[in-house]
Write an enzyme that holds these catalytic residues in place. Structure first.
Site, PDB file in Angstrom:
ATOM      1  N   SER A  68      -0.635 -64.340 -78.388  1.00 49.45           N
ATOM      2  CA  SER A  68       0.198 -63.287 -77.828  1.00 49.45           C
ATOM      3  C   SER A  68      -0.691 -62.076 -77.619  1.00 49.45           C
ATOM      4  O   SER A  68      -1.414 -61.669 -78.529  1.00 49.45           O
ATOM      5  CB  SER A  68       1.357 -62.969 -78.778  1.00 49.45           C
ATOM      6  OG  SER A  68       2.311 -62.191 -78.096  1.00 49.45           O
ATOM      7  N   GLU A  69      -0.650 -61.500 -76.407  1.00 50.02           N
ATOM      8  CA  GLU A  69      -1.686 -60.518 -76.059  1.00 50.02           C
ATOM      9  C   GLU A  69      -1.584 -59.208 -76.828  1.00 50.02           C
ATOM     10  O   GLU A  69      -2.528 -58.432 -76.834  1.00 50.02           O
ATOM     11  CB  GLU A  69      -1.727 -60.268 -74.545  1.00 50.02           C
ATOM     12  CG  GLU A  69      -0.441 -59.750 -73.935  1.00 50.02           C
ATOM     13  CD  GLU A  69       0.374 -60.870 -73.316  1.00 50.02           C
ATOM     14  OE1 GLU A  69       0.439 -61.962 -73.903  1.00 50.02           O
ATOM     15  OE2 GLU A  69       0.966 -60.638 -72.246  1.00 50.02           O
ATOM     16  N   ASN A  70      -0.458 -58.970 -77.503  1.00 50.50           N
ATOM     17  CA  ASN A  70      -0.399 -57.758 -78.324  1.00 50.50           C
ATOM     18  C   ASN A  70      -1.191 -57.902 -79.617  1.00 50.50           C
ATOM     19  O   ASN A  70      -1.313 -56.933 -80.368  1.00 50.50           O
ATOM     20  CB  ASN A  70       1.051 -57.337 -78.611  1.00 50.50           C
ATOM     21  CG  ASN A  70       1.866 -58.430 -79.241  1.00 50.50           C
ATOM     22  OD1 ASN A  70       1.793 -59.583 -78.839  1.00 50.50           O
ATOM     23  ND2 ASN A  70       2.626 -58.081 -80.252  1.00 50.50           N
ATOM     24  N   SER A 103      -7.832 -58.544 -78.517  1.00 50.79           N
ATOM     25  CA  SER A 103      -6.989 -59.543 -77.889  1.00 50.79           C
ATOM     26  C   SER A 103      -7.353 -59.709 -76.413  1.00 50.79           C
ATOM     27  O   SER A 103      -7.388 -60.822 -75.889  1.00 50.79           O
ATOM     28  CB  SER A 103      -5.524 -59.122 -78.013  1.00 50.79           C
ATOM     29  OG  SER A 103      -4.669 -60.153 -77.602  1.00 50.79           O
TER      30      SER A 103
END
Lengths: 231, 224, 231, 224
Positions: free
Chosen positions: B54-56, B96
């Site tokens: 998840s890019e967060n 990330s």
């Protein structure tokens, strides 16, 4: 003796001036330094340039500064959300300027600002509206855009635990933009849930080393962020 | 492509998620985009370890938490509460996106407004919108080893989303590898769009009618 | 099921080919993947390009590959030390090519390689011998050099503890170049003291996430590095 | 400058370290270069918290370990065993140099082969050496808020190290703020080299004789 702790959020933001550039951490409600944002709406500095990934995700984030007419310019990746009406209105009336940046480019530009790199090349946004007008250059047969560093006069960040020197650790995905923004401002103010003695945080697990933190403010621990499902 | 075409059902979205999940290989690191693509998480075939990103700032995304178990500091890129699997890790957004942009993800599964026969993608802004919402879409399309689209074949109004050239603002050019829709699985190749598989009960011609770009049959389809 | 563990260092390096680019972690003896280096001297791949901060600090580091005539080109910041004689001899005879890079530029170029940035600007080395021939450009009134990313076909790194997925943690200053090199190679091989079950390492303290590690090899835990005072 | 000049003692190196340490302010983050500058660590005035940085990846460098207590995984940039103070932290080399190059260190204390009246520094390679050893010197000089040199005023052979223009390979130009030698403390200013302080028993003229660039007296020195 090093002591970065401030007694109130009002004190911590007291010296902010009109026209300052402010980096605000958080991703939606998680890792959002909402007490510092609230203090700034009281303090009233205007014509701010605000750099923050989300703008309208929560009412007590950057949206509060926009509604309070303190913002002149915004750099973000995701300027929508349930609290973006005031932003849209001000964009249409021309009182706020918006720069949309791809999230990775935004993070990398802030990282570059903290790391002394004035500019770098990236393939992200080539051949798109967001790449228009940017300098292009080919490396290894692929087109890249030149992107410039972002730095702030101030950064508002949120962390879970700090020590007196300013070392920080974060809880889960609270981390998000906070560590990188901490590196890129003249004055980094961290809103934390707990301040412990120096030496109580293991040196190997520290995420933001003390050098990046200038001021600490402790807020009630129960408020760790908000689940957004009902907003 | 017109509104009065009779409806062709094909896969329901959970079925399509299940179909797509079959193509994710054991050990892959995969990003599932906000919205529909997150469905895929629930259909990873048993015995396969797919590590979701998840890019967060996390790897090892797990199932949704039980009601009442949500943690406001544990959310996905859509800001929805999630869980972390054993073996998962947290990192900052800059780490990330270094991971995304550095070409480390085996696949990104993304939604789309439009996709062209050359693999151009439009997914972040509608033509008349005041505001776009780019998030990590441009980084994911440029950085991932494979870009899979997960989408309805046509818009709610029945308009084709697969087109010769995108008319909507682009996310990236020449970036899509494969398109999974309710009607078919379509590869984007140098030679054009190749239908690799049809949803049960769907005919090639029906897919072509709903697509504003020429489609070819894959060898597997020709044999049938 | 993910299993990155190899049974021997020989297996872990078996597929390395002549002409490969290899990143080697460590700072002197600390964090040096010396078992992997030893396996490579046995394996015998030649004409290697080696990227490593120190070249002659310890005999079982890159110096061993040099003495074994496996290296054609070196990029490093500190090509001296008690075991640099073979390097000096080969430089003089022209069988090895040396590129000295400032340590920070070296680290940043590797980081760029792992992060998909083909090139960036830095003020380091402007007006020096190490900046000669490099493209210069002014930003904010200051001169900067254009520096290019470094990537490897392989990285040899050392860590303290791994899990089956390949998540890594490091001991103290063993960390040094290891995490950044892990991000920048096609195949990253980690030499670790311990492999634990998935879930045994806290997700918040993981330094190198699993995605960056392709192969794991466990070596005896007592050999954590060497104090160099007597070398 | 010639070899037959009579010897002028001035400060011994530990005394100079002690003198330099006085100028490091409470709360500063400081990098001490390999070799002589590391002496400064032992003379931080009591009551001041100076956080020392080592470029191989730590903040909060403590005193040397007791014999037998050395940890091979806890070393400084000179690869010597050290300790970590409570509040110290570890990070990677790339993070360590992002810190250096990003302008976060309040001061770097470095050695020198030569320094020019304009603040140019030569410290990484002797003119006839086959190999230079640049390490982090170029990053530290370019990135630190202040660059202090800590050095013998002349070479072992009695040659001046402070010169009009460096003849040795440069580390960086216009980077040195202050020079601490066994004879004097000298500021590098826009207007040239200004002697700020003399070591006990050392005369301004004696310092000038051993310096191959014009020196000025600071106001404080003129008053004396």
């Amino acid at each position: 003796m090093i002591n970065k702790k401030f007694e109130s959020t009002a004190q911590a933001v007291a010296d902010m001036k009109d026209g300052a550039t402010l980096l605000v951490g958080g991703f939606g409600g998680s890792g959002l330094p909402s007490h510092l944002v609230a203090a700034l709406t009281e303090q009233g500095a205007k014509d701010l340039t605000v750099v923050s990934n989300n703008i309208g995700a929560v009412s007590d984030g950057v949206a509060a500064l926009i509604s309070n007419n303190q913002v002149r310019r915004i750099i973000c990746s995701f300027p929508v959300g349930p609290h973006a009406e005031d932003l849209i209105e001000r964009l249409q009336s021309g009182t706020i300027e918006l720069e949309i940046a791809p999230q990775g480019t935004l993070a990398e530009r802030i990282r570059a600002g903290g790391a002394g790199i004035p500019a770098f090349y990236t393939p992200t946004a080539v051949n798109t509206e967001l790449g228009e007008g940017k300098e292009m250059r080919e490396f290894n047969g692929r087109s890249h855009l030149l992107e410039h560093a972002i730095t702030g006069d101030y950064a508002f960040i949120k962390a879970h635990r700090a020590d007196r020197w300013g070392n920080l650790v974060y809880r889960k995905t609270q981390r998000n933009f906070n560590p990188v923004m901490a590196t890129a401002a003249q004055i980094t103010i961290a809103e934390v849930s707990e301040i412990v003695e120096v030496g109580e945080i293991e040196p190997e697990v520290i995420v933001t080393p003390s050098i990046y933190v200038d001021r600490l403010i402790q807020v009630e621990a129960q408020h760790e962020g908000r689940v957004l499902v009902n907003e | 492509m017109s509104k009065d075409q009779k409806e062709v059902m094909g896969w329901k979205m959970p079925e399509l998620a299940s179909r797509l999940a079959l193509d994710l290989e054991d050990g892959w690191f995969v990003n599932l985009g906000i919205g529909l693509p997150t469905l895929v998480a629930d259909y990873i075939p048993e015995g396969r370890e797919i590590i979701l990103h998840s890019e967060n700032g996390l790897l090892g995304l797990g199932p949704k938490p039980e009601a009442g178990e949500e943690d406001p500091d544990l959310v996905n890129a859509g800001k929805e509460p999630i869980t972390l699997k054993p073996g998962g890790s947290y990192f900052s957004q800059s780490e990330s996106f270094a991971l995304i942009r550095g070409g480390h993800l085996d696949a990104a599964v993304l939604g789309a407004f439009q996709v062209s026969m050359h693999g151009d993608l439009a997914s972040w802004k509608l033509p008349n919108a005041t505001l776009g919402r780019v998030g990590g879409a441009m980084d994911l399309t440029v950085g991932s080893k494979r870009v899979f689209l997960f989408m309805q074949h046509c818009t709610n109004k029945g308009e084709a989303k697969i087109v010769e050239e995108c008319s909507f603002p682009l996310t990236a050019t020449r970036c899509v590898d494969r398109i999974y829709t309710n009607l078919a699985v379509i590869d984007v190749t140098e030679g054009g769009l190749v239908v690799k598989e049809l949803a049960p009960g769907v005919k090639f011609e029906e897919v072509q009618e709903r697509t504003a770009a020429p489609l070819q049959r894959s060898e597997a389809l020709l044999v049938k």
